[in-house]
Design a protein around this motif. Structure first.
Motif, PDB file in Angstrom:
ATOM      1  N   ILE A  19       0.571  -1.184  -0.084  1.00 55.22           N
ATOM      2  CA  ILE A  19       0.107  -0.036   0.022  1.00 55.22           C
ATOM      3  C   ILE A  19       0.925   1.211  -0.178  1.00 55.22           C
ATOM      4  N   LEU A  20       1.910   1.276   0.866  1.00 59.54           N
ATOM      5  CA  LEU A  20       2.722   2.447   1.006  1.00 59.54           C
ATOM      6  C   LEU A  20       3.443   2.809  -0.232  1.00 59.54           C
ATOM      7  N   ALA A  21       4.090   1.459  -0.773  1.00 55.29           N
ATOM      8  CA  ALA A  21       4.882   1.662  -2.033  1.00 55.29           C
ATOM      9  C   ALA A  21       3.956   2.197  -3.182  1.00 55.29           C
ATOM     10  N   GLY A  22       2.702   1.833  -3.342  1.00 54.10           N
ATOM     11  CA  GLY A  22       2.022   2.080  -4.358  1.00 54.10           C
ATOM     12  C   GLY A  22       1.615   3.495  -4.137  1.00 54.10           C
ATOM     13  N   TYR A  23       1.111   4.018  -2.921  1.00 56.68           N
ATOM     14  CA  TYR A  23       1.149   5.383  -2.767  1.00 56.68           C
ATOM     15  C   TYR A  23       2.137   6.154  -3.120  1.00 56.68           C
ATOM     16  N   LYS A  24       3.430   5.863  -2.929  1.00 55.25           N
ATOM     17  CA  LYS A  24       4.501   6.765  -2.963  1.00 55.25           C
ATOM     18  C   LYS A  24       4.761   6.554  -4.739  1.00 55.25           C
TER      19      LYS A  24
END
Length: 463
Positions: free
Chosen positions: A437-442
């Protein structure tokens, strides 16, 4: 022909904020608002429809001191928001963003807030003409004015008016904006390709419901959203507490979506096996209330519609922009603000805050003959907010019910792991799903960096 310095089309939060700023900086300013009737307003006014909630940092985006907002505007101070999935739930008690307002946020009386902005504009010296709409806008790019292009506005009365600068703030319906901007677009590149309301907007429907006091206490200090209950990108029902024991119960969903467009309709809580079409907004709300409270209450008797509210006997339907913003043709002395430019977002249920701020910037710059800086300054003021919205909207674009449950479980684990700002945290110890999730957001934020979230940029206009 009547002549003014600044003409503003639309009397919502963007338009009235522009009028107040322009007039307070000495410009002769007139605002045109076609006006609509409402159950909670004695006279015609702007189309004051949305779920009407403000998060703490949104007040700073609006560039208000929260203490100057009148007490009778505020319904409820909020402590939290709840996100409810089909099998999981999540509570957030912080937005994770620094803010001057000491609470999580508040709900507010949209009509009173709009009327307060009207009063501010009038007190600053702007003229507001409610009941008069603009039917056409033509720009003279080769005007003899030393300040550049001028504009002729044709009014619903048949009269015409000339203005040096125009602020287009006609909301997500963009009745004037699209044709006005198409004067400067290349062949085949109509602004409607980007901002056509049926394609670029969601539709929202809400009802004002009177709740039993003991039931209202469950959400009197929080917003509630149900994700994965109805199909559609950024489609969800909600409850927003208002005054007394009245709450707004509503939903937003894509325009024109059909049941045959839905993958796995049986996975959605508010769809039923014998549905031949997608339910109406009112049917969705009835099903939600029956599911949540029907075991203990007779919904229509114990949770009735409050008919003295809203646009029509306690109900209202309205569009919400659900696209990415465009730049304005500032070389033609035109600024577009708020929902008209696509700056608001269905992901966070509208965008009163960005409408106010973009309106303020447009009005000030128009009054000081510096409108050429508008596209730069609105990005500086609300760019981070737009970036968050488009990044999150991209992440959840194809979510189905199970995806929402999984995401809420991940965020709950991250909260337990000590990450206060759970959506923006760099802590990865909550597991592989959190990392995804965090990688996709970044990744999405990187894609839209440096204003790349703008879908029609300034240098694409032809003058």
């Amino acid at each position: 022909m009547e002549r003014v310095d600044v003409a503003i089309v639309g009397g919502g939060p963007a338009g009235t904020s522009a009028a107040e700023r322009a007039a307070s900086h000495g410009a002769e300013t007139v605002l045109f608002e076609q006006g609509v009737p409402r159950e909670d307003r004695d006279a015609l006014g702007p189309d004051s429809t949305d779920a009407a909630g403000i998060l703490d940092y949104w007040i700073d985006i609006m560039d208000f001191d929260y203490r100057e907002i009148p007490d009778d505007v505020i319904h409820r101070e909020l402590e939290a928001t709840e996100f409810i999935g089909p099998s999981s739930a999540l509570e957030l008690t912080t937005t994770g963003i620094d803010a001057s307002y000491p609470k999580f946020g508040y709900t507010f009386h949209r009509t009173r807030m709009d009327d307060w902005l009207h009063e501010r504009a009038t007190d600053a010296g702007a003229e507001i003409r409610i009941g008069t709409s603009v039917t056409d806008l033509e720009t003279n790019l080769r005007a003899s004015s030393p300040k550049g292009p001028t504009h002729t506005l044709t009014l619903s009365s048949g009269d015409q008016l000339e203005a040096q600068y125009v602020v287009l703030a006609d909301g997500p319906q963009r009745r004037v904006t699209i044709d006005a901007l198409d004067q400067f677009t290349p062949p085949g590149r109509s602004i409607s390709n980007h901002l056509s309301p049926p394609e670029a907007n969601h539709i929202a429907y809400q009802e004002y419901r009177e709740f039993p006091p003991e039931l209202f206490e469950e959400f009197d200090d929080r917003l509630k959203f149900w994700w994965g209950y109805i199909p559609g990108e950024t489609a969800y029902p909600w409850v927003f507490p208002n005054d007394g024991t009245v709450a707004r119960v509503g939903l937003t969903m894509p325009i024109g979506m059909r049941l045959e467009d839905v993958d796995n309709p049986s996975s959605y809580v508010l769809l039923e096996p014998d549905d031949e079409t997608l339910p109406s907004g009112s049917e969705y709300i009835t099903r939600l209330l029956e599911r949540e409270y029907g075991d203990e209450y007779d919904v229509e008797t114990d949770i009735p519609i409050a008919e003295d509210r809203g646009k029509s006997k306690g109900t209202e339907t309205y569009p919400i922009s659900s696209t990415r913003p465009i730049d304005s043709p500032v070389g033609a002395n035109i600024a577009v603000a708020g929902g008209a430019m696509g700056a608001t977002s269905a992901f966070h249920e509208g965008g009163y805050h960005v409408a106010v701020r973009t309106g303020k910037i447009a009005g000030r710059l128009a009054a000081t003959d510096s409108l050429e800086h508008y596209n730069e300054l609105w990005k500086r003021a609300i760019g981070d907010e737009i970036l968050r919205n488009v990044a999150f909207a991209d992440i959840v674009e194809d979510y189905e019910p199970d995806d929402w449950d999984r995401a809420f479980d991940v965020v709950t684990d991250m909260q337990a792991d000590g990450a206060d700002d759970v959506l923006l945290s760099k802590r990865y110890s909550a597991g592989l799903d959190a990392m995804k999730i965090l990688a996709g957001y970044k990744k999405r934020k990187y894609r839209y960096r440096n204003g790349n979230y703008v879908q029609f940029v300034e240098d694409q206009y032809l003058y």
